[in-house]
Design an enzyme around this catalytic site. Structure first.
Site, PDB file in Angstrom:
ATOM      1  N   SER A 178       1.024  -1.202  -0.079  1.00 42.98           N
ATOM      2  CA  SER A 178      -0.118   0.077   0.148  1.00 42.98           C
ATOM      3  C   SER A 178       0.893   1.398   0.074  1.00 42.98           C
ATOM      4  CB  SER A 178      -1.040   0.020   1.225  1.00 42.98           C
ATOM      5  OG  SER A 178      -0.286   0.158   2.521  1.00 42.98           O
ATOM      6  N   LYS A 212       0.599   4.372   6.955  1.00 49.19           N
ATOM      7  CA  LYS A 212      -0.216   5.219   6.195  1.00 49.19           C
ATOM      8  C   LYS A 212      -0.030   6.493   6.363  1.00 49.19           C
ATOM      9  CE  LYS A 212      -3.113   2.093   4.082  1.00 49.19           C
ATOM     10  NZ  LYS A 212      -1.938   1.137   4.373  1.00 49.19           N
TER      11      LYS A 212
END
Length: 210
Positions: free
Chosen positions: A128, A166
């Site tokens: 990701s 993230k």
């Protein structure tokens, strides 16, 4: 061995195709292929070296020790290094963060650390964050703190489950977790849902092993 051949070899070891490497380095795939016959520009080569986690000299075959380490990690003294535990998984525990899958220790330069904080290396799972040059099985150095600036990359635990890296943006009434891989959509948490988010720490650096 040319820079292109070295890049191709390292990318293959990492399971990264040249198209993904080019995107992560902010280049076109054709630019990298042109290095078969052309000398790469220094800034372009630096971008690729950063994504691959090696030194420019290593890509050019000038690294005498063949270590592949960035220049700030070569020829350092033992007393300049700090041993930090490597963690495979983080979750929310009774008293905050629960560490699971302890995988030994790795070193970091003491000069890169604020020793008033605790640190841990987190082994990266998934793709990701490839847009930031962070790939599967990389090591992410995390400073244990709940303080961060918007858009910082943090180790985040969502709803008590396995932690993830993230970009984090926080407002008065929302928290947004954003991946750097466009295949993943941002995740929005508003109101009481914000309580599902635990900031385990802030990313300081990453490294890659072969």
């Amino acid at each position: 061995m040319t820079a292109f051949e070295t890049i191709k070899k390292i990318s293959k070891r990492r399971g990264i195709n040249l198209k993904k490497l080019a995107v992560s380095a902010g280049l076109s795939e054709n630019a990298i292929y042109s290095w078969k016959v052309k000398t790469p520009r220094t800034d372009s080569l630096e971008s690729v070296a950063k994504v691959l986690g090696v030194s420019v000299d290593y890509l050019l075959g000038k690294d005498e020790n063949n270590s592949g380490l960035p220049s700030n990690m070569t020829k350092v003294k033992k007393e300049d290094l700090v041993s930090i535990p490597v963690i495979g998984t983080i979750k929310a525990g009774v008293n905050g963060i629960a560490f699971e899958e302890e995988l030994g220790n790795e070193f970091a330069l003491a000069d890169d650390l604020d020793m008033t904080f605790d640190y841990f290396w987190l082994k990266v799972h998934g793709d990701s964050m490839v847009g930031d040059g962070i790939f599967e099985n990389d090591y992410a150095l995390i400073k244990k703190t709940i303080e961060f600036n918007n858009n910082d990359i943090c180790a985040v635990i969502v709803d008590g489950e396995e932690g993830t890296l993230k970009h984090v943006t926080k407002t008065k009434d929302s928290i947004i977790l954003t991946a750097s891989n466009p295949e993943y959509s941002p995740r929005f948490f508003t109101g009481k849902e914000m309580n599902k988010i635990l900031i385990a720490g802030k990313l300081i650096q990453t490294k890659r092993k072969y």
